[in-house]
Design a protein around this motif. Sequence first.
Motif, PDB file in Angstrom:
ATOM      1  N   MET A 191      -3.459   5.102  -4.645  1.00  0.00           N
ATOM      2  CA  MET A 191      -3.368   3.702  -4.236  1.00  0.00           C
ATOM      3  C   MET A 191      -1.913   3.238  -4.135  1.00  0.00           C
ATOM      4  N   PHE A 192      -0.975   4.169  -4.395  1.00  0.00           N
ATOM      5  CA  PHE A 192       0.469   3.898  -4.285  1.00  0.00           C
ATOM      6  C   PHE A 192       0.894   2.738  -5.184  1.00  0.00           C
ATOM      7  N   ILE A 193       0.359   2.748  -6.402  1.00  0.00           N
ATOM      8  CA  ILE A 193       0.723   1.761  -7.411  1.00  0.00           C
ATOM      9  C   ILE A 193       1.835   2.332  -8.272  1.00  0.00           C
ATOM     10  N   ASP A 194       2.850   1.545  -8.523  1.00  0.00           N
ATOM     11  CA  ASP A 194       3.979   2.008  -9.338  1.00  0.00           C
ATOM     12  C   ASP A 194       4.326   0.937 -10.368  1.00  0.00           C
ATOM     13  N   LEU A 195       3.725   1.052 -11.557  1.00  0.00           N
ATOM     14  CA  LEU A 195       3.979   0.126 -12.646  1.00  0.00           C
ATOM     15  C   LEU A 195       4.470   0.918 -13.854  1.00  0.00           C
TER      16      LEU A 195
END
Length: 236
Positions: A191-195
């Motif tokens: 989902m191309f989440i970067d946290l």
Amino acid sequence: MTRTIHHQWDANAARYAGALYLAIAVCGGFSIGYVPMQIVGSDGATSLANLAANEGLFLLGVFADCAVILFELAITAVLYQLFRSISPLMSTIALISRAGMIVVMGLNLLIWVLPYASMQSASGPNVSPEMVQLSFRAHDLGVFVWQLFFGVHLLALGWLTVRSSIVPTILGRGLFIGAFGYLIQGVVELMFIDLPIINALVILLLIIVTVSEISFGLWLLIRGARKPSATALSCA
């Protein structure tokens, strides 16, 4: 309430599973961890140059990938044989999810070798760097896809090891908890989440599951090969 049962524990199968676990760890660490670091660059031209300069290493990595797939087929059947008497349903879930992972791994290997196959064709000198980089990027994402299947497998396997009363409970819990590392990483990467907080959690869970998997493999190879007597199983 507890009751005493005799699990259908195959000591020889446990030894085979342990050996396969360690073989997969070595081959997979090389083909998935080391080789891509030497081949894949920041852009297509760099990746293409690295591929041409490290052809032998690339092919050795492909060989290791093939070995992993074959070992995975074997260990999937062996683990089912070991744990099916504990819970046929959970053993089947573990079997199907790991089999699904193997299918994705096979397709991912095909994507990985496409740039090299293009280089070997008559139009090799005209291979598009963009195509090379796209293939390698697709391969990276494919890893996160098969991690989803593997995460489900580890949830089932962790549950089975805890219920078995044969394998140390701490290993089963480590497999179960660590499985969320593969599941969360697979979802956030796709989902191309970067946290940062999620990344830190994933790293912690992957450390737990890596230690648990290696320990599980060693236990099966060394201690699991000793056929247990009757075991006590807690039940409601």
